[in-house]
Motif scaffolding. Structure first.
Motif, PDB file in Angstrom:
ATOM      1  N   VAL A 261       5.647   3.487  -4.243  1.00 46.93           N
ATOM      2  CA  VAL A 261       6.717   3.387  -3.247  1.00 46.93           C
ATOM      3  C   VAL A 261       6.550   2.122  -2.417  1.00 46.93           C
ATOM      4  O   VAL A 261       7.522   1.395  -2.138  1.00 46.93           O
ATOM      5  CB  VAL A 261       6.733   4.631  -2.338  1.00 46.93           C
ATOM      6  CG1 VAL A 261       7.700   4.437  -1.173  1.00 46.93           C
ATOM      7  CG2 VAL A 261       7.110   5.875  -3.138  1.00 46.93           C
ATOM      8  N   THR A 262       5.317   1.836  -2.025  1.00 48.13           N
ATOM      9  CA  THR A 262       5.053   0.651  -1.203  1.00 48.13           C
ATOM     10  C   THR A 262       5.349  -0.628  -1.963  1.00 48.13           C
ATOM     11  O   THR A 262       5.933  -1.577  -1.413  1.00 48.13           O
ATOM     12  CB  THR A 262       3.582   0.642  -0.736  1.00 48.13           C
ATOM     13  OG1 THR A 262       3.303   1.871  -0.055  1.00 48.13           O
ATOM     14  CG2 THR A 262       3.332  -0.524   0.210  1.00 48.13           C
TER      15      THR A 262
ATOM     16  N   LEU B 154       9.040  -1.152  -1.961  1.00 46.37           N
ATOM     17  CA  LEU B 154       9.513  -1.658  -0.670  1.00 46.37           C
ATOM     18  C   LEU B 154       9.149  -3.135  -0.494  1.00 46.37           C
ATOM     19  O   LEU B 154       9.930  -3.918   0.065  1.00 46.37           O
ATOM     20  CB  LEU B 154       8.913  -0.828   0.463  1.00 46.37           C
ATOM     21  CG  LEU B 154       9.389   0.629   0.568  1.00 46.37           C
ATOM     22  CD1 LEU B 154       8.601   1.373   1.645  1.00 46.37           C
ATOM     23  CD2 LEU B 154      10.879   0.684   0.886  1.00 46.37           C
ATOM     24  N   CYS B 155       7.965  -3.512  -0.966  1.00 45.86           N
ATOM     25  CA  CYS B 155       7.547  -4.918  -0.872  1.00 45.86           C
ATOM     26  C   CYS B 155       8.482  -5.820  -1.676  1.00 45.86           C
ATOM     27  O   CYS B 155       8.851  -6.910  -1.230  1.00 45.86           O
ATOM     28  CB  CYS B 155       6.113  -5.082  -1.367  1.00 45.86           C
ATOM     29  SG  CYS B 155       4.861  -4.431  -0.237  1.00 45.86           S
TER      30      CYS B 155
ATOM     31  N   LEU C 199      11.592  -5.231  -2.405  1.00 40.56           N
ATOM     32  CA  LEU C 199      12.885  -5.290  -1.707  1.00 40.56           C
ATOM     33  C   LEU C 199      12.820  -6.231  -0.508  1.00 40.56           C
ATOM     34  O   LEU C 199      13.775  -6.962  -0.218  1.00 40.56           O
ATOM     35  CB  LEU C 199      13.308  -3.894  -1.254  1.00 40.56           C
ATOM     36  CG  LEU C 199      13.759  -2.921  -2.352  1.00 40.56           C
ATOM     37  CD1 LEU C 199      14.007  -1.533  -1.765  1.00 40.56           C
ATOM     38  CD2 LEU C 199      15.028  -3.435  -3.034  1.00 40.56           C
ATOM     39  N   ALA C 200      11.687  -6.198   0.196  1.00 46.91           N
ATOM     40  CA  ALA C 200      11.533  -7.031   1.390  1.00 46.91           C
ATOM     41  C   ALA C 200      11.160  -8.463   1.053  1.00 46.91           C
ATOM     42  O   ALA C 200      11.238  -9.351   1.912  1.00 46.91           O
ATOM     43  CB  ALA C 200      10.467  -6.429   2.309  1.00 46.91           C
TER      44      ALA C 200
ATOM     45  N   LEU D 223       3.317  -5.162   3.371  1.00 45.08           N
ATOM     46  CA  LEU D 223       3.319  -3.698   3.485  1.00 45.08           C
ATOM     47  C   LEU D 223       2.121  -3.060   2.773  1.00 45.08           C
ATOM     48  O   LEU D 223       1.677  -1.971   3.146  1.00 45.08           O
ATOM     49  CB  LEU D 223       4.616  -3.122   2.914  1.00 45.08           C
ATOM     50  CG  LEU D 223       5.842  -3.163   3.836  1.00 45.08           C
ATOM     51  CD1 LEU D 223       7.078  -2.713   3.081  1.00 45.08           C
ATOM     52  CD2 LEU D 223       5.616  -2.302   5.068  1.00 45.08           C
TER      53      LEU D 223
END
Length: 324
Positions: free
Chosen positions: A194-195, A198-199, A201-202, A207
């Motif tokens: 999940v992290t 998110l990384c 996407l960012a 993160l």
């Protein structure tokens, strides 16, 4: 005998003084560098572009308030010597991580604006965020390792009731409780995936540095080691003794059946009223240790009967027969 005290010295230093020092550092650096900073700072970035601004002084005070109220609010709990030791430790680690994050982010924000006339040109690096969380977490773990259980301790010379179990004293009895290695690996794997998502996407990997200490804290809070030996009963968590009772404190050890959510409203280290604690990680038999100071510790374990029998037998051996 009593070891009771109101404040834990290590808790005061790491839980109160450190956040206050961090907050003071924000105000001092804002004053020292004020001549090199613009009147406003970029405080919000979208896709690496500054799109939110605030005055330098109000930004500094915002950081101070977050450090004191959130970081200090969590870590300050560690100073309360009579609170549950494990809770004090976990709150200190969380509060120190927040304090480290905010202080590092403040320095990152300042350095991004040094000698700029237009704050819209600021380029905020995410590296300080990761570094701040990691350093804050390390400081929190160090402080947590120095905390001590200052609860009131009372001894008794009375033998446990004859109706309570007795058994062979084949010590030490050591067992684990909480998350197993397989479950831990699965949870960490899911969290890491999940992290990473998110990384991506960012467009930044900071993160992951936040995920690591947070994951270690969560996993650490859900894994226990329970030990019964000649000294008594101890429960270890995150490599440190979270709860400990001596044989001389034992009024009686018994066995009961426990369902975590039905009986304790949850799973893990729980509290049900003042002085009534539980390490409840599974449905089934549980050891109940009743101490002379009125506290009661319930630990779910398949070896509950073996532990209770050994503890009561140890108490019998250490106390005169005429007190039975």
């Amino acid at each position: 005998m009593s070891e009771s005290r109101t404040f834990d010295p290590a808790g005061v230093v790491f839980g109160v003084f450190v956040p206050v020092l961090a907050a003071a550092t924000v105000l001092v650096t804002e004053q020292v560098w004020t001549s090199r900073l613009p009147d406003t700072l970029a405080t919000h970035f979208s896709g690496g572009t500054a799109d939110g601004f605030a005055s330098t002084s109000s930004t500094a005070w915002t950081f101070v308030l977050v450090i004191v109220l959130v970081g200090g609010g969590c870590s300050g709990f560690a100073a309360l010597a009579q609170a549950l030791l494990m809770m004090r430790r976990s709150m200190l680690i969380v509060g120190s991580s927040v304090t480290g994050l905010m202080l590092a982010l403040w320095f990152g924000l300042l350095t991004a604006h040094l000698d700029l006339t237009d704050p819209a040109g600021a380029d905020l690096s995410t590296t300080p965020i990761a570094v701040g969380v990691l350093v804050g977490g390390v400081v929190g773990v160090l402080g947590a390792s120095l905390l001590r259980d200052h609860r009131e301790r009372r001894t008794t010379t009375l033998r446990p009731a004859a109706t309570l179990p007795r058994g062979p004293v084949d010590l030490p009895i050591v067992t684990g409780a909480g998350l197993g290695a397989g479950t831990t690996a699965i949870l960490l794997g899911i969290g890491a995936l999940v992290t990473v998502g998110l990384c991506r996407l960012a467009g930044s990997w900071w993160l992951l540095a936040v995920f690591l200490p947070v994951s270690l804290l969560v996993v650490g809070l859900l894994r226990f080691r329970v030990v019964v030996d000649e000294a008594g009963l101890r429960v270890y968590n995150m490599g440190m003794c979270a709860l400990g009772y001596g044989v001389d404190e034992l009024e009686g050890a018994s066995v009961t059946e426990v369902a975590p959510f039905r009986d304790w409203g949850g799973w893990g280290l729980r509290s049900r009223g003042r002085g009534n604690y539980g390490v409840v990680t599974e449905t089934g038999p549980a050891l109940v240790f009743e101490a002379a100071n009125g506290q009661r510790l319930t630990v779910t374990t398949a070896r509950a009967a073996e532990m209770a029998g050994a503890l009561n037998a140890l108490a019998d051996a250490s106390r005169p027969l005429h007190h039975a």
